[in-house]
Design an enzyme around this catalytic site. Structure first.
Site, mmCIF file in Angstrom:
data_model
loop_
_atom_site.group_PDB
_atom_site.id
_atom_site.type_symbol
_atom_site.label_atom_id
_atom_site.label_comp_id
_atom_site.label_asym_id
_atom_site.label_seq_id
_atom_site.Cartn_x
_atom_site.Cartn_y
_atom_site.Cartn_z
ATOM 1 C CB THR A 143 11.813 -7.792 17.877
ATOM 2 O OG1 THR A 143 10.759 -7.939 19.055
ATOM 3 C CG2 THR A 143 11.783 -5.933 17.707
ATOM 4 C CG ASN A 199 -2.127 0.472 0.776
ATOM 5 O OD1 ASN A 199 -1.920 1.636 0.586
ATOM 6 N ND2 ASN A 199 -3.198 0.478 1.162
ATOM 7 C CG HIS A 215 24.701 1.786 11.258
ATOM 8 N ND1 HIS A 215 24.983 1.935 10.190
ATOM 9 C CD2 HIS A 215 23.547 1.985 11.472
ATOM 10 C CE1 HIS A 215 24.765 3.049 9.479
ATOM 11 N NE2 HIS A 215 23.306 3.035 10.016
#
Length: 188
Positions: A141, A60, A88
């Site tokens: 997660t 979408n 990182h």
């Protein structure tokens, strides 16, 4: 929605043809070489060119899809869903994070018939099982098992999609069969 869009929607074959031609352009513009012809993506979405999208999957408006993502058949991503990550390296003393590099980005798999709600964030490297639902605003997660409903920050299981094993089996059989074409929900 402008008046031309409303008019086109009243003539189904014209609307389907216009939509198909629009996706030919978007596949070319975003260099999408690994998406099925029935895949559809809103113009304001930002996707990595290595996206793999199977039959009837949908992205979408305002979604951000990073590299190494695969969408199964019949997946729906609501507006502003992000599939991001690839942290990182931050544990090197004496080197600023901006110069420390990144580890290898893991693959993110969204299996068949997954619905991801508005504004959800899916971290790179997770797997969302077939038939799962991710609630609006959730931050995923960890992997989500098949047919579970997850929501919250961080996301956690709040329910299951099918209450009986028989219903789950029926749906598994549908998803294991060749893809079927259906009638899309009209935009609201």
């Amino acid at each position: 929605m402008n008046s031309l869009s409303r008019t086109l929607r009243t003539i189904p074959w014209v609307y389907r043809t216009a939509r198909r031609l629009l996706m030919v352009y978007r596949r070319w513009r975003f260099e999408l070489k690994h998406v099925h012809p029935t895949f559809y993506m809103a113009g304001s979405a930002c996707v990595s060119s290595d996206l793999v999208a199977h039959e009837y999957s949908f992205i979408n408006i305002d979604c951000v899809i990073g590299p190494k993502v695969e969408l199964g058949r019949y997946c729906m991503l609501a507006p502003r869903v992000s599939i991001i990550g690839g942290d990182h390296v931050f544990s090197k003393p004496g080197i600023p994070i901006i110069f420390s590099g990144r580890p290898e980005l893991p693959r993110t798999i969204i299996e068949d018939d997954v619905w991801i709600g508005y504004g959800a964030i899916i971290m790179a490297g997770t797997r969302i099982g077939r038939g799962a639902i991710i609630g609006a605003g959730a931050v995923v997660t960890r992997d989500v098992p098949a047919y579970e409903i997850h929501a919250g920050v961080p996301s956690k299981k709040i329910d299951v999609r099918f209450q009986s094993d028989e219903d789950r089996l029926i749906h598994d059989q549908l998803l294991s069969a060749p893809p079927i074409a259906g009638t899309f929900c009209p935009p609201s």
